[in-house]
Design a protein around this motif. Sequence first.
Motif, PDB file in Angstrom:
ATOM      1  N   PHE A 137      23.100   7.096  17.718  1.00  0.00           N
ATOM      2  CA  PHE A 137      23.376   6.498  16.404  1.00  0.00           C
ATOM      3  C   PHE A 137      23.261   4.971  16.490  1.00  0.00           C
ATOM      4  O   PHE A 137      22.657   4.324  15.637  1.00  0.00           O
ATOM      5  CB  PHE A 137      24.778   6.879  15.920  1.00  0.00           C
ATOM      6  CG  PHE A 137      24.957   8.325  15.515  1.00  0.00           C
ATOM      7  CD1 PHE A 137      23.876   9.126  15.176  1.00  0.00           C
ATOM      8  CD2 PHE A 137      26.223   8.888  15.471  1.00  0.00           C
ATOM      9  CE1 PHE A 137      24.047  10.456  14.804  1.00  0.00           C
ATOM     10  CE2 PHE A 137      26.416  10.230  15.108  1.00  0.00           C
ATOM     11  CZ  PHE A 137      25.319  11.009  14.782  1.00  0.00           C
ATOM     12  N   ARG A 138      23.841   4.409  17.556  1.00  0.00           N
ATOM     13  CA  ARG A 138      23.851   2.943  17.682  1.00  0.00           C
ATOM     14  C   ARG A 138      22.439   2.398  17.897  1.00  0.00           C
ATOM     15  O   ARG A 138      22.114   1.306  17.455  1.00  0.00           O
ATOM     16  CB  ARG A 138      24.777   2.524  18.835  1.00  0.00           C
ATOM     17  CG  ARG A 138      26.243   2.797  18.513  1.00  0.00           C
ATOM     18  CD  ARG A 138      27.167   2.564  19.673  1.00  0.00           C
ATOM     19  NE  ARG A 138      28.567   2.812  19.270  1.00  0.00           N
ATOM     20  CZ  ARG A 138      29.547   3.039  20.138  1.00  0.00           C
ATOM     21  NH1 ARG A 138      29.299   3.054  21.435  1.00  0.00           N
ATOM     22  NH2 ARG A 138      30.782   3.271  19.721  1.00  0.00           N
ATOM     23  N   ALA A 139      21.587   3.181  18.554  1.00  0.00           N
ATOM     24  CA  ALA A 139      20.194   2.745  18.761  1.00  0.00           C
ATOM     25  C   ALA A 139      19.391   2.922  17.474  1.00  0.00           C
ATOM     26  O   ALA A 139      18.636   2.029  17.063  1.00  0.00           O
ATOM     27  CB  ALA A 139      19.559   3.553  19.900  1.00  0.00           C
ATOM     28  N   LEU A 140      19.597   4.032  16.783  1.00  0.00           N
ATOM     29  CA  LEU A 140      18.795   4.332  15.582  1.00  0.00           C
ATOM     30  C   LEU A 140      19.095   3.359  14.454  1.00  0.00           C
ATOM     31  O   LEU A 140      18.181   2.944  13.722  1.00  0.00           O
ATOM     32  CB  LEU A 140      19.056   5.768  15.131  1.00  0.00           C
ATOM     33  CG  LEU A 140      18.290   6.242  13.890  1.00  0.00           C
ATOM     34  CD1 LEU A 140      16.762   6.167  14.122  1.00  0.00           C
ATOM     35  CD2 LEU A 140      18.696   7.664  13.499  1.00  0.00           C
ATOM     36  N   ARG A 141      20.349   2.926  14.336  1.00  0.00           N
ATOM     37  CA  ARG A 141      20.712   2.099  13.165  1.00  0.00           C
ATOM     38  C   ARG A 141      20.016   0.736  13.190  1.00  0.00           C
ATOM     39  O   ARG A 141      19.928   0.053  12.184  1.00  0.00           O
ATOM     40  CB  ARG A 141      22.232   1.943  13.078  1.00  0.00           C
ATOM     41  CG  ARG A 141      22.850   1.041  14.122  1.00  0.00           C
ATOM     42  CD  ARG A 141      24.364   1.173  14.124  1.00  0.00           C
ATOM     43  NE  ARG A 141      24.990   0.193  14.999  1.00  0.00           N
ATOM     44  CZ  ARG A 141      26.248   0.319  15.451  1.00  0.00           C
ATOM     45  NH1 ARG A 141      26.980   1.372  15.121  1.00  0.00           N
ATOM     46  NH2 ARG A 141      26.782  -0.594  16.237  1.00  0.00           N
ATOM     47  N   GLU A 142      19.498   0.374  14.386  1.00  0.00           N
ATOM     48  CA  GLU A 142      18.822  -0.926  14.505  1.00  0.00           C
ATOM     49  C   GLU A 142      17.319  -0.823  14.231  1.00  0.00           C
ATOM     50  O   GLU A 142      16.625  -1.817  14.194  1.00  0.00           O
ATOM     51  CB  GLU A 142      19.029  -1.517  15.918  1.00  0.00           C
ATOM     52  CG  GLU A 142      20.485  -1.747  16.308  1.00  0.00           C
ATOM     53  CD  GLU A 142      21.281  -2.507  15.235  1.00  0.00           C
ATOM     54  OE1 GLU A 142      22.452  -2.147  15.002  1.00  0.00           O
ATOM     55  OE2 GLU A 142      20.709  -3.420  14.605  1.00  0.00           O
ATOM     56  N   LYS A 143      16.820   0.392  14.037  1.00  0.00           N
ATOM     57  CA  LYS A 143      15.357   0.544  13.868  1.00  0.00           C
ATOM     58  C   LYS A 143      14.951   0.083  12.471  1.00  0.00           C
ATOM     59  O   LYS A 143      15.571   0.479  11.477  1.00  0.00           O
ATOM     60  CB  LYS A 143      14.949   2.008  14.076  1.00  0.00           C
ATOM     61  CG  LYS A 143      15.271   2.569  15.461  1.00  0.00           C
ATOM     62  CD  LYS A 143      14.553   1.826  16.562  1.00  0.00           C
ATOM     63  CE  LYS A 143      14.984   2.335  17.935  1.00  0.00           C
ATOM     64  NZ  LYS A 143      14.548   1.467  19.027  1.00  0.00           N
TER      65      LYS A 143
END
Length: 239
Positions: free
Chosen positions: A59-65
Motif C-alpha cells: 500500500f505504501r509503495a502503490l500510493r506514491e505511483k
Amino acid sequence: MRMSELQLPEGVVPHLAETQDAVAQMLADQVAECLRLHLAENPEATLVVSGGSTPLPFFRALREKPLEWARVKVALADERWVPVSDPASNAALVQSELLQGAAADARLVLFHYANKGALDALPELEAAAAELPLPIDVLVLGMGNDGHTASLFPDAPELARAMDLSVEQRVMVMTPPSQAHQRVTLTLPVLTQARFTALHLKGQDKIATLARAIEAPADWSAMPIRAFLQAGLHVYWSP
Ligand SMILES: O=C(O)[C@H](O)[C@@H](O)[C@H](O)[C@H](O)COP(=O)(O)O
C-alpha cells in the motif's frame, strides 16, 4: 521452504525477491502499470485489495505511483464487520495506508460499516457492490494458512454459497467460527473475473500452505485459495 522449490500450476507466474519491501515495489509497479493501461482506454479502473498484515508495504509503495487516482475506484475483497475505529478494520487500513499521497484522490467503494449487523446492512452493501464496474481490473489477494482468501474461510457455514460461481449475490456475510469477527466478502464469481490477479504472500509458512493447496487443486472448499490457482495468477513472495 522457498517458492522456487514449488511446482506451480501451468501458467501461474512467480515473482520473488529477498525482502518484503522489494516484493512490495514489484507488485506496486505492476499494479500501477495495469491501472495506467486500463485508464488509457477507459474512464475508470477498479482496484480490489485485501486486508491483513502483508499488504502494508505494498500500500505504501502503490500510493506514491503517479496515476490518475481520481479515476480509480478502490474496493476491499473483504472486511471484518467492525467500526472503522476498530484496529481490525480493513477500511481503516486502506484509508490510512493506501488512500494517502498521490492516491488520496481515489474513492473507496466498499465496505462501509453501518451501525447495525452485517445481515441488516446487506442490501446497502449489495447496492454499493453493484456500483463496482466488473470485471475487476486489478485484484490483490492474500492467503491465510488455512487456505482462506478474502473472507472465503474453509470453516464458514456460508462457504459453499459464496463460492458458487452461479450465485448472483456480489457480497456475502460470513461467520467462520475460527474468526473473532463476522466477515463480509466479495463472492467468488466477482473475484474470479478480475483481469489481473496477484496473490501477495510473505514467509515460509505461506509457501508451505501454497504447496498444500497445489497438492489437491480441485478441492476448493477445503482450501478456497485453490479456486485462484490457475493460468494467469501472479504470485508475489518474499521470505
Ligand atoms: O481481511 C483479511 O484478513 C484479508 O482479506 C485476509 O484474506 C488476508 O489476506 C489473509 O488472512 C492473510 O493475512 P496476512 O497478510 O495478515 O497474513
